[in-house]
Design a protein around this motif. Structure first.
Motif, short mmCIF file in Angstrom:
data_model
loop_
_atom_site.label_atom_id
_atom_site.label_comp_id
_atom_site.label_asym_id
_atom_site.label_seq_id
_atom_site.Cartn_x
_atom_site.Cartn_y
_atom_site.Cartn_z
N GLN A 52 -24.38 113.91 39.75
CA GLN A 52 -25.15 114.46 40.84
C GLN A 52 -25.89 113.36 41.59
N ALA A 53 -25.85 113.42 42.92
CA ALA A 53 -26.51 112.43 43.76
C ALA A 53 -27.30 113.13 44.85
N GLY A 61 -22.23 116.59 44.44
CA GLY A 61 -21.41 116.09 43.35
C GLY A 61 -20.64 114.85 43.79
N ARG A 62 -20.60 113.83 42.94
CA ARG A 62 -19.83 112.62 43.22
C ARG A 62 -18.81 112.43 42.10
N LEU A 63 -17.54 112.49 42.45
CA LEU A 63 -16.48 112.34 41.45
C LEU A 63 -16.43 110.91 40.95
N SER A 220 -20.30 117.75 48.16
CA SER A 220 -19.84 116.54 47.47
C SER A 220 -20.15 115.33 48.33
N THR A 221 -20.12 114.16 47.73
CA THR A 221 -20.40 112.92 48.45
C THR A 221 -19.53 111.81 47.92
N GLY A 222 -19.50 110.71 48.67
CA GLY A 222 -18.76 109.52 48.24
C GLY A 222 -19.73 108.42 47.89
N THR A 223 -19.30 107.17 48.07
CA THR A 223 -20.14 106.03 47.69
C THR A 223 -20.81 105.36 48.89
N LYS A 224 -20.37 105.69 50.12
CA LYS A 224 -20.93 105.04 51.30
C LYS A 224 -22.24 105.69 51.74
#
Length: 383
Positions: A52-53, A61-63, A220-224
C-alpha cells in the motif's frame, strides 16, 4: 459476479501492465494464484505481492514482483508456445496471446519486420509476461464481462528504451492506439506503456464516461512521481442497471392512409429507439394501426408533436419501460478484399454476431454479386 459486470478504468495518469493488475488485486484478485500459474509456466519461481502506498492522500496498491535477472529476448512464437503449455484456461490463453499479438504487430510495423520475428525486449521480460497473463487471468477470475475506459493519457518528452532514446509517446504505443482518442498531457515522461496500451486495445471498445451501479472501487499506482497529476489508476466495478429513462408511447389510428403511416418511420429517425406498426381491429369493427414508439423520456414531447402534426390521432398513451439489452460493438471482416462491418452482441457467456446489411449491399453492388451471398461470406470469414 453478475453477467452484467463491467470494469471501468478511470485513467488519471496513464496505464501500465502492473497498475492494471494492481487494480484487479484491489477488486479481490488473489495475486498468489496468478504468481503460481506464471511460475509453473515459465519454470521460474516468482514472488508477487501488493504493498500500500499513499498517493495524494489516497491509499493505492502497488504491485511488487520478486524476479530473477535475465537476458532473454523472446519472440511471439516463444510467447505463444509458453502460454500454450500453461495451466491457464483456454480463454485466458486466447486473451493473453491476443494482447501480445497486438504488441508484436505494432513492433513489427515500427521496425519494418515480420511480427513473428520481432524480439520482445521489455515486453518479453518476465515482469511483462506476468502482467499480461495475470491480467487476463484476473478478468476471468473476477467474472468481468466488459471493460471500458476513459481516454488514455500518454505523456510527452523522451524515454530510454532497448533501442535507444525514443520520443514519448513511444512509436509502438502510438501504433497500438491508432484509432483511439487520447487525452492531452504535458507530463515530460512516459505515462502509458506498450503493455497498458495493448490491454486497452484488446479489451476496450467504449471510451468515455461510465454508468451503472457501483459494486467496488480500487486504486493502484506505479513507481513514478508526476509533477502535474497523482500517479494512480482507478478501477470501478459496475453492474449494468435498467434504462429507466425509456418510455413507450402508443396510439391506435383507424383513419390514416398507409402512405401517411409509412412516412412516420422517416420522421422518427434519430428520435425513437424503435417504431412498430401492428394491424388489428378497433372500435366500430374498423381496421386499425397500433403504433408503438420506444423513446427516451426527453424525446416524448417531440414524439407527440410528430404524431399530432402528421397523423389523425388526438392522443397517445405512454408508460415507463425497462429492458435488458446485450452489450454490442462493431468489428470488421473482409470479403474478397472489401471491408464489411460486423455487429457483435454479448450477454454473459452468450455471443452472437451479424454482418451489417448496408455494407453487404454496398459490396455486392461493387462486386456484382448478390447481397445475400456477401452476407454469408462475411459470416463465414468472421468465424
Amino acid at each position: 459476479m453478475s453477467a452484467n459486470t463491467t470494469l471501468h478504468f478511470d485513467i488519471v495518469s496513464g496505464i501500465s501492465g502492473d497498475m492494471s493488475v494492481g487494480v484487479l488485486c484491489g477488486l479481490g484478485l488473489d495475486i498468489s494464484e496468478g504468481a503460481k500459474l506464471v511460475s509453473d509456466m515459465t519454470g521460474v519461481s516468482i514472488g508477487a505481492w501488493v504493498e500500500q502506498a499513499d498517493v495524494s492522500g489516497v491509499m493505492c496498491g502497488r504491485l511488487k514482483l520478486d524476479l530473477p535477472h535475465e537476458h532473454a529476448h523472446r519472440t511471439m512464437k516463444d510467447i505463444r508456445e509458453m502460454l500454450g503449455r500453461s495451466a491457464f484456461s483456454e480463454q485466458v490463453k486466447k486473451d493473453a496471446v491476443g494482447i501480445f499479438q497486438i504488441i508484436a504487430d505494432a513492433e513489427g510495423a515500427v521496425h519494418g519486420m515480420d511480427p513473428e520475428k520481432v524480439h520482445f525486449h521489455e515486453v518479453g521480460a518476465l515482469d511483462s509476461i506476468f502482467d499480461i497473463a495475470v491480467f487476463a487471468y484476473g478478468v476471468e477470475k473476477l467474472g468481468i464481462k466488459r471493460i471500458t475506459s476513459s481516454l488514455p493519457v500518454l505523456g510527452c518528452g523522451f524515454v530510454k528504451m532497448a533501442h535507444g532514446t525514443m520520443p514519448v509517446p513511444a512509436p509502438a504505443v502510438l501504433k497500438i492506439l491508432e484509432g483511439v482518442a487520447i487525452a492531452p498531457s504535458s507530463e515530460q515522461t512516459e505515462m502509458t506503456t506498450p503493455t497498458g496500451a495493448a490491454i486497452l486495445k484488446y479489451y476496450v471498445k467504449d471510451y468515455g464516461t461510465f454508468a451503472g451501479k457501483i459494486i467496488n472501487t480500487a486504486f493502484s499506482t506505479g513507481t513514478k512521481t508526476f509533477m502535474t497529476v497523482p500517479n494512480m489508476l482507478r478501477g470501478i466495478l459496475l453492474e449494468r442497471v435498467s434504462q429507466s429513462d425509456l418510455v413507450m408511447a402508443e396510439t391506435s389510428i383507424d383513419d390514416c392512409t398507409g402512405e401517411m403511416m409509412g412516412r412516420l418511420y422517416e420522421l422518427f429517425k434519430g428520435i425513437a429507439h424503435d417504431v412498430t406498426l401492428t394491424q388489428s381491429i378497433g372500435k366500430k369493427n374498423r381496421p386499425v394501426y397500433l403504433l408503438n414508439v420506444l423513446c427516451s423520456r426527453p424525446n416524448l414531447e417531440k414524439v407527440a408533436e410528430i404524431l399530432f402534426a402528421n397523423t389523425s390521432t388526438a392522443g397517445l398513451r405512454h408508460y415507463p419501460v425497462d429492458r435488458i439489452i446485450m452489450d454490442r460493438h462493431m468489428e470488421e471482416t473482409e470479403v474478397l478484399g472489401e471491408k464489411v462491418a460486423v455487429k457483435v452482441l454479448e450477454y454473459g457467456d452468450i455471443k452472437k454476431f451479424s454482418p451489417e446489411w448496408d455494407d453487404c449491399v454496398r459490396v455486392s453492388e461493387k462486386l456484382g454479386m448478390p447481397a445475400s451471398k456477401i452476407y454469408e461470406m462475411a459470416k463465414a470469414m468472421y468465424y
